[in-house]
Design a protein around this motif. Structure first.
Motif, mmCIF file in Angstrom:
data_model
loop_
_atom_site.group_PDB
_atom_site.id
_atom_site.type_symbol
_atom_site.label_atom_id
_atom_site.label_comp_id
_atom_site.label_asym_id
_atom_site.label_seq_id
_atom_site.Cartn_x
_atom_site.Cartn_y
_atom_site.Cartn_z
ATOM 1 N N THR A 40 1.015 -0.941 0.022
ATOM 2 C CA THR A 40 0.058 -0.007 -0.204
ATOM 3 C C THR A 40 0.934 1.264 0.206
ATOM 4 N N ARG A 41 0.394 2.479 -0.369
ATOM 5 C CA ARG A 41 1.280 3.500 -0.288
ATOM 6 C C ARG A 41 1.604 3.955 0.988
ATOM 7 N N GLN A 42 0.815 3.781 1.896
ATOM 8 C CA GLN A 42 1.196 3.932 3.400
ATOM 9 C C GLN A 42 2.511 3.127 3.721
ATOM 10 N N ALA A 43 2.456 2.083 3.354
ATOM 11 C CA ALA A 43 3.606 1.159 3.660
ATOM 12 C C ALA A 43 4.811 1.682 3.347
ATOM 13 N N VAL A 44 4.793 2.000 1.925
ATOM 14 C CA VAL A 44 5.860 2.567 1.244
ATOM 15 C C VAL A 44 6.139 3.902 1.928
ATOM 16 N N PHE A 45 5.600 4.597 2.277
ATOM 17 C CA PHE A 45 5.886 5.845 3.046
ATOM 18 C C PHE A 45 6.699 5.280 4.362
ATOM 19 N N ALA A 46 6.191 4.519 4.789
ATOM 20 C CA ALA A 46 7.031 3.947 6.236
ATOM 21 C C ALA A 46 8.510 3.763 5.938
ATOM 22 N N THR A 47 8.833 3.399 4.645
ATOM 23 C CA THR A 47 10.373 3.097 4.242
ATOM 24 C C THR A 47 10.956 4.327 4.122
ATOM 25 N N GLY A 48 10.329 5.459 4.172
ATOM 26 C CA GLY A 48 11.071 7.019 3.803
ATOM 27 C C GLY A 48 11.263 7.162 2.333
ATOM 28 N N ALA A 49 10.757 6.316 1.446
ATOM 29 C CA ALA A 49 10.844 6.540 0.124
ATOM 30 C C ALA A 49 10.174 7.404 -0.474
ATOM 31 N N SER A 50 8.757 7.554 -0.090
ATOM 32 C CA SER A 50 7.936 8.535 -0.477
ATOM 33 C C SER A 50 6.885 9.413 0.578
ATOM 34 N N ARG A 51 6.220 10.195 -0.014
ATOM 35 C CA ARG A 51 5.642 10.891 0.848
ATOM 36 C C ARG A 51 3.889 10.718 0.416
ATOM 37 N N PRO A 52 3.086 9.842 0.295
ATOM 38 C CA PRO A 52 1.954 9.508 -0.427
ATOM 39 C C PRO A 52 0.756 10.159 0.453
ATOM 40 N N VAL A 53 -0.290 10.214 -0.636
ATOM 41 C CA VAL A 53 -1.703 10.848 -0.075
ATOM 42 C C VAL A 53 -2.420 9.479 -0.298
ATOM 43 N N SER A 75 19.214 1.122 -2.400
ATOM 44 C CA SER A 75 17.817 0.292 -2.644
ATOM 45 C C SER A 75 17.074 0.203 -1.227
ATOM 46 N N ILE A 76 15.769 0.216 -1.413
ATOM 47 C CA ILE A 76 14.817 0.020 -0.178
ATOM 48 C C ILE A 76 14.906 -1.430 -0.038
ATOM 49 N N ASP A 77 14.537 -1.921 1.181
ATOM 50 C CA ASP A 77 14.378 -2.984 1.700
ATOM 51 C C ASP A 77 12.926 -3.345 1.426
ATOM 52 N N LEU A 78 12.433 -4.205 0.351
ATOM 53 C CA LEU A 78 11.153 -4.768 -0.106
ATOM 54 C C LEU A 78 10.748 -5.498 0.744
ATOM 55 N N SER A 79 11.462 -6.271 1.387
ATOM 56 C CA SER A 79 10.938 -7.235 2.522
ATOM 57 C C SER A 79 10.176 -6.673 3.580
ATOM 58 N N LYS A 80 10.234 -5.111 3.900
ATOM 59 C CA LYS A 80 9.618 -4.616 4.813
ATOM 60 C C LYS A 80 8.173 -4.134 4.319
ATOM 61 N N LEU A 81 7.821 -4.493 3.037
ATOM 62 C CA LEU A 81 6.546 -4.018 2.416
ATOM 63 C C LEU A 81 5.833 -5.374 2.006
#
Length: 101
Positions: free
Chosen positions: A26-39, A89-95
């Protein structure tokens, strides 16, 4: 998804990206990685790949160089929601469970 990934790579001067992996999230999960600031919290596919990417910036003579590209695709529509270039890279396993694309 592979066609989108390859097209964005070619657009940024990488003809043969490697390590192409994706995860459903989900976009919010991606936000938790610090990679993006989604709405919002839409379901997305996160694609990450390695290569030598270049982006020409309007007010710089030298291009932005990066070794990773990340793409967010709306899981419902298949449209690209966001993308970015970075040197790490971001750690995709966090998502979620990442898989080769």
């Amino acid at each position: 998804m592979m066609a989108i990934a390859r097209q964005l790579a070619r657009t940024h001067q990488e003809q043969n990206p490697t390590e192409i992996r994706f995860v459903a999230s989900t976009r919010q999960a991606v936000f938790a990685t610090g990679a993006s600031r989604p709405v919002g919290d839409a379901s997305v596919y996160v694609i990450q790949m390695a290569g030598h990417f270049k982006k020409r910036l309007r007010f710089r003579t030298a291009p932005l160089l990066a070794t990773r590209m990340m793409i967010l695709i709306d899981a419902g529509t298949g449209h690209v929601m966001d993308w970015g270039l970075s040197s790490g890279s971001i750690d995709l396993s966090k998502l979620g469970q990442a898989a080769p694309l």
